[in-house]
Design a protein around this motif. Structure first.
Motif, short mmCIF file in Angstrom:
data_model
loop_
_atom_site.label_atom_id
_atom_site.label_comp_id
_atom_site.label_asym_id
_atom_site.label_seq_id
_atom_site.Cartn_x
_atom_site.Cartn_y
_atom_site.Cartn_z
N GLY A 9 0.82 -1.21 0.00
CA GLY A 9 0.00 0.00 0.00
C GLY A 9 0.85 1.25 0.00
N TRP A 10 1.90 1.27 0.82
CA TRP A 10 2.80 2.42 0.87
C TRP A 10 3.52 2.63 -0.46
CZ3 TRP A 10 2.92 6.38 3.94
CH2 TRP A 10 2.46 6.27 5.25
N LEU A 11 3.76 1.57 -1.21
CA LEU A 11 4.50 1.68 -2.47
C LEU A 11 3.64 2.21 -3.61
CD1 LEU A 11 6.64 -1.60 -2.42
CD2 LEU A 11 7.45 0.74 -2.11
N PHE A 12 2.37 1.80 -3.65
CA PHE A 12 1.56 2.08 -4.84
C PHE A 12 0.39 3.04 -4.61
CE2 PHE A 12 3.32 -2.25 -5.47
CZ PHE A 12 4.11 -1.98 -6.58
N LEU A 13 -0.21 3.02 -3.44
CA LEU A 13 -1.41 3.81 -3.23
C LEU A 13 -1.18 5.32 -3.18
CD1 LEU A 13 -3.56 1.76 -0.69
CD2 LEU A 13 -4.01 2.20 -3.10
N TYR A 60 -2.69 8.71 5.06
CA TYR A 60 -2.44 7.26 5.04
C TYR A 60 -1.66 6.82 6.27
CZ TYR A 60 -1.70 2.64 3.02
OH TYR A 60 -1.71 1.29 2.79
N LEU A 61 -0.77 7.70 6.75
CA LEU A 61 -0.04 7.40 7.98
C LEU A 61 -1.00 7.29 9.16
CD1 LEU A 61 2.58 7.17 9.67
CD2 LEU A 61 2.64 9.67 9.73
N ALA A 241 6.83 7.25 5.57
CA ALA A 241 6.19 8.49 5.15
C ALA A 241 7.23 9.59 4.91
CB ALA A 241 5.19 8.95 6.21
N LEU A 242 8.24 9.66 5.77
CA LEU A 242 9.30 10.66 5.62
C LEU A 242 9.98 10.51 4.27
CD1 LEU A 242 10.98 12.89 7.09
CD2 LEU A 242 12.54 11.06 7.77
N ASN A 243 10.29 9.27 3.89
CA ASN A 243 10.99 9.04 2.64
C ASN A 243 10.07 9.14 1.43
OD1 ASN A 243 13.99 8.02 2.97
ND2 ASN A 243 12.84 7.24 4.73
N GLN A 244 8.76 9.21 1.67
CA GLN A 244 7.83 9.46 0.58
C GLN A 244 7.64 10.95 0.36
OE1 GLN A 244 6.13 7.36 -1.40
NE2 GLN A 244 6.22 5.36 -0.43
N ILE A 245 7.63 11.73 1.45
CA ILE A 245 7.32 13.16 1.35
C ILE A 245 8.54 14.00 1.00
CG2 ILE A 245 6.57 15.18 2.68
CD1 ILE A 245 4.68 13.38 4.20
N VAL A 246 9.67 13.75 1.67
CA VAL A 246 10.85 14.61 1.50
C VAL A 246 11.29 14.73 0.04
CG1 VAL A 246 13.28 14.86 2.07
CG2 VAL A 246 11.64 14.29 3.86
#
Length: 333
Positions: A9-13, A60-61, A241-246
């Motif tokens: 979910g974290w990878l694709f959604l 999502y977090l 989440a940090l590595n998705q947003i930054v």
């Protein structure tokens, strides 16, 4: 299986959901105030993309945290309508009699399995030693049949819990090897060590750590062990989440090819060449005005231009070599 589903979910959604949110918001704005919808080629549109992505990640977090709490299900206290914060042995005995009468196989043949679970829960909670182990180390700790003291329960539980943190550490190392999740890498190891120390403190002390006591005020129906599990999941989700947003807000360095470097330096050389020509012409004119013969002034201008060009050329050659080496080193890493 739920952990794997969560990782997928974290990878694709997030990206899919962010695009959907952005399109929905722009669709609404087009009907309310069209001038607020930027063109796709503008920096404002890129900012809208980043903000929608960050919003989806944060939501999502929070959902993952809520889902983790729900996935824990009901604990032994819930079976008797009690909570760890308001537990009393007299109330446990009273509630056990009431619930067991309702679930007894003689009155409820379909509740045989529930009755067995109820008896096991009562056995654990009615014994102060096993109740402490259950509260601080989870249901797996009280599965020990030969344990007689709190120390016995904890000695059985500690290696199993430490193996979890070892797996977390190996996962972080693997992410560093494959250059995934580079943001907050140092703090990931600090967090893993902090949570390991937190659980060890819970298992070896009769007094709850301050952070656990604070969280139990918000969720009094949960045990200390369950709150630690929720915190672990929060830690994992936070760093994901940090590595998705930054990366959405921090400019990413791009390695320039030697061709691009050559084009940039060629442009600089052309500009410098024109500047050298103008300077040498002005100097030659000064000498010509001072009475120097025209052919000598022209020769002086050509020699001066040649020397200045050679000096500039050496400078650009050294600069090109340095930048090309830096580009190759960045590409190799």
């Amino acid at each position: 299986m739920s952990d794997i589903t969560g990782m997928l979910g974290w990878l694709f959604l997030p990206q899919f959901a962010a695009n959907l949110v952005l399109k929905t918001v722009h669709w609404v704005l087009l009907r309310v105030s069209p001038r607020l919808v930027p063109h796709q080629s503008t920096s404002t549109y890129v900012l809208h993309q980043r903000l929608s992505y960050a919003l989806v990640i944060v939501v999502y977090l929070l959902y993952t945290m809520w889902s983790t709490e729900q996935d824990l299900g009901n604990n032994y206290y819930h079976a008797f309508g009690l909570s760890p914060s308001s537990f009393s042995e007299s109330q446990l005995r009273r509630n056990f009699r009431l619930v067991s009468l309702r679930l007894h196989p003689d009155k409820n043949p379909e509740g045989h399995q529930q009755f067995i679970i109820l008896q096991h829960a009562y056995k654990v909670l009615s014994n102060p030693l096993s109740r402490f182990a259950y509260d601080h180390a989870g249901p797996a700790a009280v599965a020990c049949q030969s344990c007689k003291t709190v120390g016995d329960y904890m000695l059985m539980a500690i290696p199993r819990r430490l193996s979890v943190y070892l797996a977390y550490t190996m996962g972080c190392v693997a992410m560093q090897v494959f250059r995934v999740g580079k943001y907050g890498a140092f703090w990931q190891y600090i967090a893993i060590g902090g949570f390991a120390a937190l659980e060890l403190t819970m298992m070896t002390s009769t007094k709850e750590p301050g952070i656990i006591r604070a969280l139990l005020v918000l969720a009094p129906h949960r045990t200390s062990y369950e709150m630690a599990q929720i915190l672990q999941q929060v830690m994992v989700c936070f760093f994901i989440a940090l590595n998705q947003i930054v990366p959405q807000f921090v400019p990413q360095e791009k390695n320039e090819s030697s061709l691009e470097l050559a084009k940039q330096l060629a442009t600089s050389i052309e500009a410098t060449k024109a500047e050298v020509g103008n300077k040498s012409r002005r100097l030659a004119d000064v000498f010509r005005d001072s009475g120097l013969e025209k052919h000598m002034a022209d020769e002086f201008r050509e020699e001066l231009q040649l020397s200045m060009t050679l000096a500039s050329s050496s400078k650009f050659q050294a600069e090109f070599a340095d930048r090309l080496n830096a580009s190759r080193q960045a590409s190799s890493t």
